[in-house]
Write a protein that holds these residues in place. Sequence first.
Motif, PDB file in Angstrom:
ATOM      1  N   TYR A 266      39.370  18.198   6.570  1.00  0.00           N
ATOM      2  CA  TYR A 266      39.361  19.657   6.516  1.00  0.00           C
ATOM      3  C   TYR A 266      39.035  20.108   5.094  1.00  0.00           C
ATOM      4  N   THR A 267      37.793  19.942   4.748  1.00  0.00           N
ATOM      5  CA  THR A 267      37.266  20.337   3.448  1.00  0.00           C
ATOM      6  C   THR A 267      35.889  20.949   3.667  1.00  0.00           C
ATOM      7  N   GLU A 268      35.329  21.549   2.640  1.00  0.00           N
ATOM      8  CA  GLU A 268      33.976  22.081   2.771  1.00  0.00           C
ATOM      9  C   GLU A 268      32.997  20.975   3.137  1.00  0.00           C
ATOM     10  N   GLU A 269      33.134  19.805   2.511  1.00  0.00           N
ATOM     11  CA  GLU A 269      32.223  18.710   2.808  1.00  0.00           C
ATOM     12  C   GLU A 269      32.455  18.168   4.212  1.00  0.00           C
ATOM     13  N   GLY A 270      33.712  18.121   4.649  1.00  0.00           N
ATOM     14  CA  GLY A 270      33.992  17.673   6.007  1.00  0.00           C
ATOM     15  C   GLY A 270      33.374  18.604   7.034  1.00  0.00           C
ATOM     16  N   GLN A 271      33.481  19.904   6.805  1.00  0.00           N
ATOM     17  CA  GLN A 271      32.864  20.888   7.697  1.00  0.00           C
ATOM     18  C   GLN A 271      31.344  20.743   7.700  1.00  0.00           C
ATOM     19  N   ARG A 272      30.774  20.517   6.526  1.00  0.00           N
ATOM     20  CA  ARG A 272      29.309  20.362   6.434  1.00  0.00           C
ATOM     21  C   ARG A 272      28.850  19.130   7.193  1.00  0.00           C
ATOM     22  N   LYS A 273      29.554  18.015   7.004  1.00  0.00           N
ATOM     23  CA  LYS A 273      29.162  16.770   7.655  1.00  0.00           C
ATOM     24  C   LYS A 273      29.294  16.895   9.170  1.00  0.00           C
ATOM     25  N   PHE A 274      30.361  17.524   9.638  1.00  0.00           N
ATOM     26  CA  PHE A 274      30.499  17.751  11.077  1.00  0.00           C
ATOM     27  C   PHE A 274      29.305  18.540  11.609  1.00  0.00           C
ATOM     28  N   THR A 275      28.960  19.605  10.917  1.00  0.00           N
ATOM     29  CA  THR A 275      27.863  20.464  11.365  1.00  0.00           C
ATOM     30  C   THR A 275      26.547  19.706  11.395  1.00  0.00           C
ATOM     31  N   ALA A 276      26.282  18.927  10.358  1.00  0.00           N
ATOM     32  CA  ALA A 276      25.040  18.149  10.313  1.00  0.00           C
ATOM     33  C   ALA A 276      24.986  17.145  11.459  1.00  0.00           C
ATOM     34  N   ASP A 277      26.108  16.495  11.741  1.00  0.00           N
ATOM     35  CA  ASP A 277      26.128  15.511  12.819  1.00  0.00           C
ATOM     36  C   ASP A 277      26.031  16.174  14.191  1.00  0.00           C
ATOM     37  N   LEU A 278      26.653  17.346  14.331  1.00  0.00           N
ATOM     38  CA  LEU A 278      26.541  18.094  15.581  1.00  0.00           C
ATOM     39  C   LEU A 278      25.084  18.462  15.851  1.00  0.00           C
ATOM     40  N   VAL A 279      24.412  18.993  14.837  1.00  0.00           N
ATOM     41  CA  VAL A 279      23.009  19.381  14.989  1.00  0.00           C
ATOM     42  C   VAL A 279      22.141  18.174  15.331  1.00  0.00           C
ATOM     43  N   ALA A 280      22.370  17.070  14.635  1.00  0.00           N
ATOM     44  CA  ALA A 280      21.579  15.866  14.887  1.00  0.00           C
ATOM     45  C   ALA A 280      21.762  15.377  16.322  1.00  0.00           C
ATOM     46  N   MET A 281      22.982  15.424  16.810  1.00  0.00           N
ATOM     47  CA  MET A 281      23.242  14.984  18.177  1.00  0.00           C
ATOM     48  C   MET A 281      22.570  15.916  19.188  1.00  0.00           C
ATOM     49  N   LEU A 282      22.722  17.223  18.996  1.00  0.00           N
ATOM     50  CA  LEU A 282      22.133  18.177  19.936  1.00  0.00           C
ATOM     51  C   LEU A 282      20.617  18.090  19.944  1.00  0.00           C
ATOM     52  N   ASN A 283      20.033  17.798  18.802  1.00  0.00           N
ATOM     53  CA  ASN A 283      18.571  17.698  18.725  1.00  0.00           C
ATOM     54  C   ASN A 283      18.025  16.486  19.475  1.00  0.00           C
ATOM     55  N   ARG A 284      18.900  15.597  19.896  1.00  0.00           N
ATOM     56  CA  ARG A 284      18.459  14.465  20.723  1.00  0.00           C
ATOM     57  C   ARG A 284      18.289  14.866  22.185  1.00  0.00           C
ATOM     58  N   HIS A 285      18.717  16.073  22.518  1.00  0.00           N
ATOM     59  CA  HIS A 285      18.704  16.510  23.919  1.00  0.00           C
ATOM     60  C   HIS A 285      17.797  17.721  24.069  1.00  0.00           C
ATOM     61  N   SER A 286      16.679  17.528  24.746  1.00  0.00           N
ATOM     62  CA  SER A 286      15.702  18.604  24.901  1.00  0.00           C
ATOM     63  C   SER A 286      16.235  19.755  25.746  1.00  0.00           C
ATOM     64  N   SER A 287      17.285  19.511  26.530  1.00  0.00           N
ATOM     65  CA  SER A 287      17.846  20.567  27.371  1.00  0.00           C
ATOM     66  C   SER A 287      18.638  21.590  26.569  1.00  0.00           C
ATOM     67  N   VAL A 288      19.096  21.199  25.380  1.00  0.00           N
ATOM     68  CA  VAL A 288      19.958  22.078  24.583  1.00  0.00           C
ATOM     69  C   VAL A 288      19.088  23.037  23.779  1.00  0.00           C
ATOM     70  N   LYS A 289      19.231  24.329  24.063  1.00  0.00           N
ATOM     71  CA  LYS A 289      18.353  25.336  23.470  1.00  0.00           C
ATOM     72  C   LYS A 289      19.075  26.336  22.573  1.00  0.00           C
ATOM     73  N   GLY A 290      20.402  26.197  22.422  1.00  0.00           N
ATOM     74  CA  GLY A 290      21.104  27.181  21.600  1.00  0.00           C
ATOM     75  C   GLY A 290      22.337  26.611  20.936  1.00  0.00           C
ATOM     76  N   LEU A 291      22.628  27.106  19.737  1.00  0.00           N
ATOM     77  CA  LEU A 291      23.812  26.692  18.983  1.00  0.00           C
ATOM     78  C   LEU A 291      24.345  27.908  18.234  1.00  0.00           C
ATOM     79  N   PHE A 292      25.565  28.336  18.577  1.00  0.00           N
ATOM     80  CA  PHE A 292      26.157  29.534  17.985  1.00  0.00           C
ATOM     81  C   PHE A 292      27.545  29.215  17.418  1.00  0.00           C
ATOM     82  N   TRP A 293      27.712  29.508  16.128  1.00  0.00           N
ATOM     83  CA  TRP A 293      29.008  29.332  15.455  1.00  0.00           C
ATOM     84  C   TRP A 293      29.860  30.560  15.745  1.00  0.00           C
ATOM     85  N   TRP A 294      31.143  30.342  16.012  1.00  0.00           N
ATOM     86  CA  TRP A 294      32.003  31.476  16.319  1.00  0.00           C
ATOM     87  C   TRP A 294      32.631  32.048  15.057  1.00  0.00           C
ATOM     88  N   TRP A 295      32.462  33.361  14.874  1.00  0.00           N
ATOM     89  CA  TRP A 295      33.079  34.103  13.786  1.00  0.00           C
ATOM     90  C   TRP A 295      32.679  33.554  12.412  1.00  0.00           C
TER      91      TRP A 295
END
Length: 414
Positions: free
Chosen positions: A301-330
Amino acid sequence: MKKRLLTIVLGAITSICSAQQHYVGGDISMLPKYENAGVVYKDKNGKTVGDILAFFRQEGFNAMRVRLFVDPTKDSEKAVCQDLDYVKTLGKRIKEAGLALMLDFHYSDTWADPGKQWTPDAWKNLNDADLATKIYDYTKDCLQQLKAVGATPDLIQTGNEISYGMLWGTKAAADDGKTNRCFTSSSAANWNRFFNLLKHAGQACREECPNAKIILHSERVPKTSVLTDYFDRMQKNGVDYDIIGLSYYPAFHGNLATLENAVKILEDKGYGKDIMIVETGYSYAWALGGTTFDYTGTYPYTEEGQRKFTADLVAMLNRHSSVKGLFWWWPEDNGNKNVTNNWWNAALYDHNTGKPYSAFYELKAFVKSTDASVTTVNNIDRDQHWYNLQGMRLDTRPQRRGLYITNHKKVFVK
């Protein structure tokens, strides 16, 4: 000249057909409240940002989500304040900034989620038939008013996290709404009631915003048997929608592998629907209230931890052509300033400095370079030359809505 223009047009059409739009952004429903309270937004260098929506777009965001309550005055929570007038004003700003608008109907006076789908106070005495008519009329009226001010939604959620149905009744009811909930074991009558409500809401969307995509929203990512049962029922009963919307918060739903498993299962089911992560977030500091899964061994739970999670989330979603949207809450939460009853530990702004956290800049990687780029406009210089998709030059700016070519760019005229 005409041949060259036709080549440009054909290239545009090919691009649109081969690469469907990816959307990345956030639910910024509280932005006006922060602005009115004098909260200052800065860039990563500490420079104050003048137009925050223009800044979002400059930094790679292309869509924003806004929630809508029926009568939020019935709730004392300060973050429950988005009535129709509020949404019309914010929605118009979003569209004028060149961003797509996702409208999130809560169909309630308060937060709607899997455990809370309370019927608005003004609708509480309606029977099921009248309630279906009301949801149609209300949805239609809201969309008409949004269109009238230049805030036509591009994406519409007909309900928020409606995994177990919607419009259950009032919280004060003797059975606490249990009668109308839709579990896998619930009666066919309960489910048919739910389908009817969704069909009426969807009909209003199709009539008023035929170009908008309808989203059905669930957060049952860890419970894939419940998730697929839900969408199996939607398919079997002819519920009209375009996109499967998912909520994914690691603190409550598990690791990234859990999300990817849900995406794969939905893809394998062959529903023929795109998928969007319409809500996500990860803490930059303390654990979120009610946390049930500790991911800090991988992402502290740090700025770098949040950044790394986000980067890995994006990388994973980009492997799936069906996924067309990504929205952060608040993402816009930027210091309380008495704007809300509490703050959001997973925002994308440092409450002390007003600068974006590093994760803010990771999200744009979800928008792929192959995405078709189409500009939506309301008012454009009328002296520019315009061409239709057959390469023919028009005498004036187009009077009908549609896709045109001007200045060698594809432009959608409203």
